[in-house]
Write an enzyme that holds these catalytic residues in place. Sequence first.
Site, PDB file in Angstrom:
ATOM      1  N   VAL A 352       0.857  -1.186   0.000  1.00 62.23           N
ATOM      2  CA  VAL A 352       0.000   0.000   0.000  1.00 62.23           C
ATOM      3  C   VAL A 352       0.893   1.235   0.000  1.00 62.23           C
ATOM      4  CG1 VAL A 352      -1.815   1.249   1.226  1.00 62.23           C
ATOM      5  CG2 VAL A 352      -1.758  -1.257   1.297  1.00 62.23           C
ATOM      6  N   ALA A 380       2.811  -4.623   3.181  1.00 66.54           N
ATOM      7  CA  ALA A 380       3.695  -3.510   3.512  1.00 66.54           C
ATOM      8  C   ALA A 380       2.935  -2.225   3.216  1.00 66.54           C
ATOM      9  CB  ALA A 380       4.976  -3.580   2.679  1.00 66.54           C
ATOM     10  N   CYS A 381       3.207  -1.186   3.993  1.00 62.99           N
ATOM     11  CA  CYS A 381       2.544   0.101   3.791  1.00 62.99           C
ATOM     12  C   CYS A 381       3.583   1.203   3.943  1.00 62.99           C
ATOM     13  CB  CYS A 381       1.412   0.285   4.796  1.00 62.99           C
ATOM     14  SG  CYS A 381       0.501   1.827   4.594  1.00 62.99           S
ATOM     15  N   VAL A 382       3.684   2.065   2.932  1.00 58.45           N
ATOM     16  CA  VAL A 382       4.693   3.125   2.967  1.00 58.45           C
ATOM     17  C   VAL A 382       4.092   4.452   2.528  1.00 58.45           C
ATOM     18  CG1 VAL A 382       6.621   1.554   2.553  1.00 58.45           C
ATOM     19  CG2 VAL A 382       5.440   2.569   0.611  1.00 58.45           C
TER      20      VAL A 382
END
Length: 401
Positions: A352, A380-382
Amino acid sequence: MTAEELLEIYAEGERNFPKAQLTRADLKGADLSGINLQGANLREANLSGADLTGANLTKAYLQSANLTGASLTSANLSKANLTSSNLTNANLDKANLSGANLISTNLSGASLFQADLNRANLTNANLTGANLAQANLTATILSGVQFLEANLNGCKLRSVDLQRSNLSGMKLIDVDLSVADLGEANLKKACLQGANLERSNLQGANLMGADLSRANLKKADLTNARIYGWNIENADFTGAIMPDGEIYQPETSDGELHQPETSEKLSQKVTSMTRKIIRTDKAPAPVGPYNQAIAATGTMLFVAGQIAIDIRLNDIVYTDDVAKQTEQVMANLEAILTEAGATWLDVVKTTVFLKDMNDFAAVNAVYAKYFDAETAPARACVEVSRLPKDVLVEIDCIAVI
């Protein structure tokens, strides 16, 4: 509030008692049909024989409560805490128990016909002799559950973990066990007529004498399963990994079977998808709808990052609403997955990308609608400085089919 006060007010026609404090209240045999006890505290209360038909007990606290023989038909117990409660012989037909905590609950002899137990926690629950026909147990936690003589015909057990479970001799007619983990489970002489076991893990399972007639075993993994004496009349093994490790080959048009493939050919051939949730207490636990890791084999599908483009307009939609953009992104991803013959259950990893990490909660709320917490992919979220067309969110994914 005392039990006497509640019954008196109820008799006068009042039905709303949200968050009522009724610890250890004696309501044995009481008529409480249609009552609203949302969020109420009924810890250790005596509700044996009570009529709670159609009652609202959402998020109610019923730890160690006595509900023996109670009528809870069509009651709403969503996310209720029923830890160590006694529901022996209770009637929970068509009740909503989604997300409920039923750890160590006694449900022996209870009727749960068409009940919704989606994502409920039934760890160490006693379901001996319970009627679970056509109940929904999708993604339910069933570790240590006692199923002796339970009726599971037609129930949904999709994506459940039943590793090493003892289901020997059980009637599992028309059960949906697709994507379930039945590794090393004991299914000796079990009746699985018409069961859906598509993409299930049956590695090392004991299927000796089991009846799998008309069962769907497409892309199931039967590696090292024990199969002596099983009945597989009209069962579908398309793409399944058989006990000897060979990929099942359907009959040719002239009725002759394909010759077994060599190991070299098999190594070049696409195998069926197997999926295993990885969890360890030696790493941080998930704090959202994702898992630490997914182990999977099969054809990998890499879906490019999707943004909130509506193909009907061929333009970005909801430029200032991150939740609405997320809904469009998920719709675009789903369209691609569907075209590839995949579903959200096949997704093993997502990434994301957010323009602003402060939008995480809104994005996560939409994302969570598409994945059950117990079976969700790794994620994963960044936060990034800029996204294509200045959108607020972009999501990509990897699936295995």
